[in-house]
Design a protein around this motif. Structure first.
Motif, PDB file in Angstrom:
ATOM      1  N   PHE A 188       0.799  -1.235   0.000  1.00 27.75           N
ATOM      2  CA  PHE A 188       0.000   0.000   0.000  1.00 27.75           C
ATOM      3  C   PHE A 188       0.832   1.287   0.000  1.00 27.75           C
ATOM      4  O   PHE A 188       0.694   2.132  -0.905  1.00 27.75           O
ATOM      5  N   ILE A 189       1.690   1.463   1.008  1.00 29.97           N
ATOM      6  CA  ILE A 189       2.393   2.749   1.138  1.00 29.97           C
ATOM      7  C   ILE A 189       3.397   2.974   0.001  1.00 29.97           C
ATOM      8  O   ILE A 189       3.335   4.016  -0.677  1.00 29.97           O
ATOM      9  N   PRO A 190       4.305   2.019  -0.291  1.00 27.43           N
ATOM     10  CA  PRO A 190       5.218   2.294  -1.409  1.00 27.43           C
ATOM     11  C   PRO A 190       4.522   2.397  -2.757  1.00 27.43           C
ATOM     12  O   PRO A 190       4.984   3.116  -3.637  1.00 27.43           O
ATOM     13  N   ARG A 191       3.379   1.697  -2.919  1.00 26.61           N
ATOM     14  CA  ARG A 191       2.661   1.829  -4.192  1.00 26.61           C
ATOM     15  C   ARG A 191       2.205   3.270  -4.403  1.00 26.61           C
ATOM     16  O   ARG A 191       2.354   3.832  -5.483  1.00 26.61           O
ATOM     17  N   GLN A 192       1.641   3.872  -3.347  1.00 29.07           N
ATOM     18  CA  GLN A 192       1.116   5.242  -3.502  1.00 29.07           C
ATOM     19  C   GLN A 192       2.250   6.252  -3.680  1.00 29.07           C
ATOM     20  O   GLN A 192       2.156   7.172  -4.495  1.00 29.07           O
ATOM     21  N   ILE A 193       3.340   6.080  -2.910  1.00 32.27           N
ATOM     22  CA  ILE A 193       4.475   7.014  -3.029  1.00 32.27           C
ATOM     23  C   ILE A 193       5.033   6.972  -4.447  1.00 32.27           C
ATOM     24  O   ILE A 193       5.252   8.020  -5.083  1.00 32.27           O
ATOM     25  N   THR A 194       5.258   5.759  -4.975  1.00 35.79           N
ATOM     26  CA  THR A 194       5.881   5.659  -6.306  1.00 35.79           C
ATOM     27  C   THR A 194       4.881   6.043  -7.402  1.00 35.79           C
ATOM     28  O   THR A 194       5.286   6.552  -8.446  1.00 35.79           O
ATOM     29  N   ASN A 195       3.589   5.843  -7.176  1.00 36.44           N
ATOM     30  CA  ASN A 195       2.594   6.362  -8.132  1.00 36.44           C
ATOM     31  C   ASN A 195       2.694   7.881  -8.221  1.00 36.44           C
ATOM     32  O   ASN A 195       2.711   8.449  -9.310  1.00 36.44           O
ATOM     33  N   ILE A 196       2.738   8.539  -7.072  1.00 35.37           N
ATOM     34  CA  ILE A 196       2.784  10.008  -7.084  1.00 35.37           C
ATOM     35  C   ILE A 196       4.064  10.490  -7.775  1.00 35.37           C
ATOM     36  O   ILE A 196       4.036  11.429  -8.573  1.00 35.37           O
ATOM     37  N   ILE A 197       5.187   9.825  -7.489  1.00 32.65           N
ATOM     38  CA  ILE A 197       6.441  10.189  -8.175  1.00 32.65           C
ATOM     39  C   ILE A 197       6.242  10.073  -9.694  1.00 32.65           C
ATOM     40  O   ILE A 197       6.744  10.896 -10.466  1.00 32.65           O
ATOM     41  N   ASP A 198       5.464   9.063 -10.128  1.00 33.61           N
ATOM     42  CA  ASP A 198       5.233   8.834 -11.560  1.00 33.61           C
ATOM     43  C   ASP A 198       4.083   9.677 -12.118  1.00 33.61           C
ATOM     44  O   ASP A 198       3.693   9.502 -13.292  1.00 33.61           O
ATOM     45  N   GLY A 199       3.488  10.551 -11.287  1.00 39.80           N
ATOM     46  CA  GLY A 199       2.387  11.378 -11.756  1.00 39.80           C
ATOM     47  C   GLY A 199       1.073  10.626 -11.868  1.00 39.80           C
ATOM     48  O   GLY A 199       0.162  11.044 -12.591  1.00 39.80           O
ATOM     49  N   VAL A 200       0.965   9.495 -11.162  1.00 45.29           N
ATOM     50  CA  VAL A 200      -0.259   8.674 -11.186  1.00 45.29           C
ATOM     51  C   VAL A 200      -0.990   8.860  -9.860  1.00 45.29           C
ATOM     52  O   VAL A 200      -0.352   8.917  -8.799  1.00 45.29           O
ATOM     53  N   ARG A 201      -2.320   8.959  -9.896  1.00 45.43           N
ATOM     54  CA  ARG A 201      -3.079   9.187  -8.663  1.00 45.43           C
ATOM     55  C   ARG A 201      -3.085   7.923  -7.795  1.00 45.43           C
ATOM     56  O   ARG A 201      -3.231   6.813  -8.312  1.00 45.43           O
ATOM     57  N   PRO A 202      -2.932   8.076  -6.458  1.00 43.24           N
ATOM     58  CA  PRO A 202      -3.021   6.930  -5.541  1.00 43.24           C
ATOM     59  C   PRO A 202      -4.339   6.184  -5.697  1.00 43.24           C
ATOM     60  O   PRO A 202      -5.356   6.758  -6.090  1.00 43.24           O
ATOM     61  N   ARG A 203      -4.322   4.885  -5.361  1.00 43.70           N
ATOM     62  CA  ARG A 203      -5.479   4.002  -5.542  1.00 43.70           C
ATOM     63  C   ARG A 203      -5.950   3.481  -4.193  1.00 43.70           C
ATOM     64  O   ARG A 203      -5.200   2.775  -3.506  1.00 43.70           O
ATOM     65  N   LEU A 204      -7.199   3.831  -3.855  1.00 40.44           N
ATOM     66  CA  LEU A 204      -7.760   3.420  -2.564  1.00 40.44           C
ATOM     67  C   LEU A 204      -8.784   2.308  -2.795  1.00 40.44           C
ATOM     68  O   LEU A 204      -9.741   2.491  -3.558  1.00 40.44           O
ATOM     69  N   TYR A 205      -8.604   1.167  -2.126  1.00 43.17           N
ATOM     70  CA  TYR A 205      -9.558   0.064  -2.281  1.00 43.17           C
ATOM     71  C   TYR A 205     -10.886   0.433  -1.585  1.00 43.17           C
ATOM     72  O   TYR A 205     -10.892   0.774  -0.390  1.00 43.17           O
ATOM     73  N   GLY A 206     -11.990   0.314  -2.325  1.00 50.13           N
ATOM     74  CA  GLY A 206     -13.310   0.546  -1.735  1.00 50.13           C
ATOM     75  C   GLY A 206     -13.414   1.936  -1.141  1.00 50.13           C
ATOM     76  O   GLY A 206     -12.886   2.916  -1.678  1.00 50.13           O
ATOM     77  N   ALA A 207     -14.081   2.016   0.020  1.00 52.86           N
ATOM     78  CA  ALA A 207     -14.276   3.324   0.664  1.00 52.86           C
ATOM     79  C   ALA A 207     -13.026   3.765   1.423  1.00 52.86           C
ATOM     80  O   ALA A 207     -12.901   4.933   1.791  1.00 52.86           O
ATOM     81  N   GLY A 208     -12.126   2.845   1.695  1.00 54.57           N
ATOM     82  CA  GLY A 208     -10.858   3.217   2.348  1.00 54.57           C
ATOM     83  C   GLY A 208     -10.967   3.409   3.848  1.00 54.57           C
ATOM     84  O   GLY A 208     -10.093   4.028   4.466  1.00 54.57           O
ATOM     85  N   LEU A 209     -12.029   2.851   4.445  1.00 52.21           N
ATOM     86  CA  LEU A 209     -12.183   3.020   5.905  1.00 52.21           C
ATOM     87  C   LEU A 209     -11.445   1.930   6.688  1.00 52.21           C
ATOM     88  O   LEU A 209     -11.406   1.971   7.920  1.00 52.21           O
ATOM     89  N   ASN A 210     -10.873   0.973   5.982  1.00 51.07           N
ATOM     90  CA  ASN A 210     -10.138  -0.131   6.640  1.00 51.07           C
ATOM     91  C   ASN A 210      -8.971   0.427   7.443  1.00 51.07           C
ATOM     92  O   ASN A 210      -8.229   1.285   6.958  1.00 51.07           O
ATOM     93  N   VAL A 211      -8.828  -0.097   8.657  1.00 50.69           N
ATOM     94  CA  VAL A 211      -7.786   0.397   9.572  1.00 50.69           C
ATOM     95  C   VAL A 211      -6.645  -0.595   9.658  1.00 50.69           C
ATOM     96  O   VAL A 211      -6.867  -1.806   9.824  1.00 50.69           O
ATOM     97  N   ARG A 212      -5.415  -0.095   9.533  1.00 42.95           N
ATOM     98  CA  ARG A 212      -4.217  -0.902   9.761  1.00 42.95           C
ATOM     99  C   ARG A 212      -3.435  -0.256  10.907  1.00 42.95           C
ATOM    100  O   ARG A 212      -3.537   0.952  11.149  1.00 42.95           O
ATOM    101  N   ASP A 213      -2.628  -1.069  11.601  1.00 47.48           N
ATOM    102  CA  ASP A 213      -1.918  -0.622  12.810  1.00 47.48           C
ATOM    103  C   ASP A 213      -0.426  -0.536  12.445  1.00 47.48           C
ATOM    104  O   ASP A 213       0.283  -1.543  12.509  1.00 47.48           O
TER     105      ASP A 213
END
Ligand code: NAD
Ligand code: DAU
Length: 332
Positions: A188-213
Motif C-alpha cells: 500500500f504505502i510504497p505503491r502510492q508514493i511511487t505512483n505520485i512520483i510517476d504522476g499517477v493518482r493513488p489508488r484506494l480500495y473501496g471506501a478506504g475506511l479499513n484500519v491498519r496498525d
C-alpha cells in the motif's frame, strides 16, 4: 549468538533485519532466500562479506535447509509469500512456502536442537469492527480471512505443535503492518508514493475506511531481536506500536507530505474479503521484555520513507511496471 540463519532475508523485513543485526550486534548472518519476485539483491548491498552470506534456495528444500540449520546457532524465519492480493489470484505458492516450508524448517530445527524465532502476522486473528474497543492479544482466537493469512495461521500452528510435542525451542511473534525502506511497490504505502512520483493518482480500495496498525520496520526488527535473546520458548509475543489509522487518512498524509491536493486519489475495486481493522495489544512484549517502539510519530517515519523512495528510484523502478500491470488486470 554467533551465526544466525535468516530465511527470506532478501525481502522487505528480512533485509532490514539483516542490516539491523550487522549494525547493532556482533552476530554473523546467513540468508536463505529463493529470490522470488519479492526479493531484491540490492537490499543486501554493502554488507560486510566476513559477516554475511547469501544462499539462493527454497525453505522447501529439505537437504539444503538441513545443512544450513546444522551450521546455525539460531534461525529467524521470515521467508513467506506475503501479499494478500496475490494469494487471492493463486494460493498455491502460499500453501507451499508458508506451510510446507515452515514444516521443512521445523524438521531440521528438531533434528539439530536449534533455537527458532518464527515471524508471523496479526492477520491470523481475522479482523475487528471499527467501533470495537478490543485489540488482538496472544489469546485471541485464530480466525484468518484470506489464503495468505490462513497459510500463516497454519504455520503458527505447526510451530506451536513442534514446541509442545517435540520440545523445539521456538518463539512466535505476530506483528502488525510494517512500513519503511526496501518494501516492495506492490504494498500500500510504497505503491502510492511511487505512483505520485510517476504522476499517477493513488489508488484506494473501496471506501478506504479499513484500519491498519502501522509500525516502522526497525521497531519490528528490534522487537524480534529482543524476543530472540530474552523471550521464553513456547511463548507468543504480539508486536505493535499503537499506530492505528485508516487507509484514507494514510493516503491524505502521503499526498500532503508530497505536496499534492488532498483529493488527488481514486477509489478502485475493493479486495474480496477485505479485513476491516487490525489492532495490536503489545503490552506482554513491553512489560515482560521491556521493548518500546522508537518511531512514535507515524508522520515522521512516513516522511523519511517518502525520502527513501525519492532517493532510491533505481531500487524500485525495475519492479514498478509489472506490479502495476497486475493491478490493472484486477481493476485496482
Ligand atoms: P516479502 O514478500 O517482502 O519478502 C519475503 C521474502 O521471502 C522474499 O525475499 C522471498 O524471495 C522470500 N521467499 C519466498 N518464498 C521463499 C521460499 N520458498 N524459500 C526461501 N525464501 C522465500 O515479505 P515481508 O513483508 O518482508 O514479510 C516477511 C515476513 O514477515 C513474512 O513471514 C510475513 O508474513 C511477515 N509479516 C509481514 C508484515 C508486513 O507488514 N509486511 C507484518 C507482519 C508479519
Ligand atoms: O497486518 C500485517 C500484514 O500487513 C502482513 O501480514 C502482510 O504480509 C502485509 O502485506 C500487510 O497486509 P495488508 O493486506 O494489510 O497490506 P497491503 O499493503 O496489501 O494493504 C494495506 C491496506 O491498504 C489494506 O487495507 C488494503 C489497502 N490498499 C492496498 C493497496 C495495495 C489500498 O487501499 N490500495 C492499494 O493500492
Amino acid at each position: 549468538m554467533a551465526t544466525l540463519l535468516v530465511t527470506g532475508g532478501a525481502g522487505f523485513i528480512g533485509s532490514n533485519f539483516v542490516h539491523w543485526i550487522i549494525e547493532h550486534t556482533d552476530a554473523s548472518v546467513v540468508v536463505l532466500d529463493a529470490m522470488t519476485y519479492a526479493a531484491n539483491e540490492a537490499s543486501l548491498a554493502g554488507l560486510p562479506s566476513d559477516r554475511f552470506r547469501l544462499v539462493r534456495g527454497s525453505v522447501c528444500d529439505a537437504d539444503l535447509v538441513d545443512s544450513l540449520v546444522a551450521e546455525a546457532d539460531a534461525v529467524v524465519h521470515f521467508a513467506a509469500e506475503s501479499h494478500n492480493d496475490n494469494s487471492l489470484e493463486d494460493p498455491y505458492p502460499f500453501v507451499d512456502t508458508n506451510i510446507v516450508g515452515t514444516f521443512t524448517l521445523l524438521q531440521a530445527i528438531r533434528r539439530h536442537g536449534t533455537r527458532l524465532h518464527h515471524i508471523s502476522t496479526d492477520e491470523v486473528y481475522g479482523d475487528l469492527a471499527l467501533d470495537d474497543p478490543a485489540r488482538f492479544t496472544p489469546t485471541t482466537r485464530y480466525n484468518p480471512s484470506s489464503p495468505y493469512s490462513a497459510s500463516k495461521a497454519s504455520s503458527d500452528m505447526l510451530v506451536r505443535a513442534w514446541a509442545r510435542s517435540f520440545g523445539v525451542a521456538a518463539t512466535i511473534s505476530n506483528c502488525s503492518n510494517n512500513y519503511g525502506p526496501r518494501q516492495h511497490v506492490e504494498k500500500f504505502i510504497p505503491r502510492q508514493i511511487t505512483n505520485i512520483i510517476d504522476g499517477v493518482r493513488p489508488r484506494l480500495y473501496g471506501a478506504g475506511l479499513n484500519v491498519r496498525d502501522w509500525i516502522h520496520v526497525d521497531d519490528h526488527n528490534a522487537a524480534v531481536w529482543t524476543i530472540l535473546q530474552h523471550g521464553t520458548p513456547g511463548e507468543t509475543y504480539l508486536i505493535g506500536a499503537d499506530g492505528e489509522m485508516n487507509n484514507r487518512d494514510v493516503i491524505a498524509m502521503i499526498l500532503e507530505l508530497m505536496g499534492e491536493p488532498a483529493d488527488a486519489f481514486d477509489h478502485v475495486n475493493d479486495r474480496p474479503g477485505h479485513d476491516l481493522r487490525y489492532a495490536i495489544d503489545s503490552s506482554k512484549l513491553r512489560t515482560e521484555l521491556g521493548w518500546q517502539p522508537h518511531y512514535t510519530s507515524f508522520r515522521e517515519g512516513l516522511s523519511a520513507t517518502i525520502d527513501w523512495y525519492r532517493g532510491h528510484e533505481e531500487w524500485w523502478r525495475p519492479m514498478k511496471r509489472a506490479t502495476e500491470a497486475g493491478y490493472a488486470r484486477r481493476g485496482q
